[in-house]
Design an enzyme around this catalytic site. Sequence first.
Site, short mmCIF file in Angstrom:
data_model
loop_
_atom_site.label_atom_id
_atom_site.label_comp_id
_atom_site.label_asym_id
_atom_site.label_seq_id
_atom_site.Cartn_x
_atom_site.Cartn_y
_atom_site.Cartn_z
N CYS A 101 0.27 -1.19 -0.38
CA CYS A 101 0.19 0.33 -0.18
C CYS A 101 0.91 1.24 -0.37
O CYS A 101 0.60 2.42 0.06
CB CYS A 101 -1.37 0.37 1.59
SG CYS A 101 -2.10 -1.08 0.90
N HIS A 393 -8.91 3.86 -1.75
CA HIS A 393 -7.82 2.94 -1.91
C HIS A 393 -7.37 2.04 -3.13
O HIS A 393 -7.16 1.18 -3.36
CB HIS A 393 -7.61 2.08 -0.89
CG HIS A 393 -6.48 1.74 -0.69
ND1 HIS A 393 -5.04 2.50 -0.64
CD2 HIS A 393 -6.01 0.88 0.44
CE1 HIS A 393 -4.09 1.59 -0.05
NE2 HIS A 393 -4.39 0.34 0.50
N CYS A 423 0.85 2.16 6.40
CA CYS A 423 0.59 1.16 6.90
C CYS A 423 1.17 -0.01 6.16
O CYS A 423 0.02 0.49 4.06
CB CYS A 423 0.14 0.22 7.37
SG CYS A 423 -1.62 1.01 7.01
#
Length: 438
Positions: A101, A393, A423
């Site tokens: 990510c 996302h 994160c």
Amino acid sequence: MQSFRYRKTVASGDAVPVYVDGIRSAFVKSFGDFAELDSLELFSRVLSALLRRVAIHPHEYDAINAGVVVPQTKNPNLARDAILNLNLPPHIHGATTNMACVSSLHTIAQAAATITQGSPALILAGGVELLSKMPITYSPRATEFLIKFSRARKTLERLKLLKTTRFKDWLPRPPSISEPLTGLTMGQHAEQMAQRNNISRTAQDRYALNSHAKAYAGRDALAAEITPMWVGGKYQRLVQYDDLVRSEIDLATLARLRPAFDRKYGTITAASSSPLTDGAAITLIADQKRAKSLGLVPRAKIVDHMFVGINPYEQLLIAPALIIPALMRKHKLTYKDVDLFEVHEAFAAQVLSCQQALASKEFCQQHFGDSNAIGAIPEDKLNVNGGAIAIGHPFGASGARLVMTMVNELHRRDKTLGLIAGCAAGGMGAGMLIERIS
């Protein structure tokens, strides 16, 4: 065939990495408006939009860095393929990164590091994710059969191979986002964090509602980041807004949702999680002196960046609580000095756990060897335009979106310093310190 000449001299620079500009697609729900595209086309369209807006000669660019987490097999190095797809000068280097990510945050950090080390480069850095087109895998037996079958040269040999395969070998395996080492999904890890830190369902619902409220209030600011895009057969639909932001939800509606990852005891729902999202984002990172020599106007300095790994069996997504104090300690900053924070919202439980850890003397003692906790991030400085829970996302593009949003918001508010933290799967985290250039 058109010929290209390579530069005979190296431009001069000052080894100061700056953010010049950035643009992204709308972030849309997977299996929706972008489902008919592929990653290469989506990334190429956004890249092309930034090239048109910056409007310098393509020969000036040195590299394209792209983050992709779930790559489509036909484009393993999507960055290089985008260069060729857009018929850009072939001297431009293309590298594709998978750091889960924080992939596109890493591409920007790579660009900044290249410049800091003395290369007066112009680098396009960002990423893409098209989860609508996840690759589907088959069993090892099916893969082995296909390899042997393709190598067989005689019909009899192929017929014999057909007798060795079974129907169940060809059942497709659905995509999995579980951790290879722990065997748990991101949501299950977030549930563990919620339980460990006593993050209630109500607190998570409130956080998710607030993320949507901020994103809806900041919709004009977010829309300014987006390049409109025509999609569909005969290009009949214009996609120009993030389609996951909700203005009509309330706490009562969220309270009725079932837990998504632990049906019996869980507290995390689809609403308090970042949704599966398609999207792309690209930024221009440049050497400050060279950028100015080309008539470009730098908007922010990349002051520093940091990456960290943590024990994935402990709290998989807690890295922002390590990155933020580490960067602030390094630069001798307090919350009075940092004007804005962008913290990636994988889950409401994850952000709330990080906020709790930042205020915990025990957590600080465990990870820094002292009990000088800096405290939770002030609410009025945190994700002021909402976060991934509301905006979406796309794994490979979110980091670039965070940087873009941060720079734009520093200018809108006439503020100076911003800190970004994220994160990632595998127990990883990333952070970046950004300073507005007036």
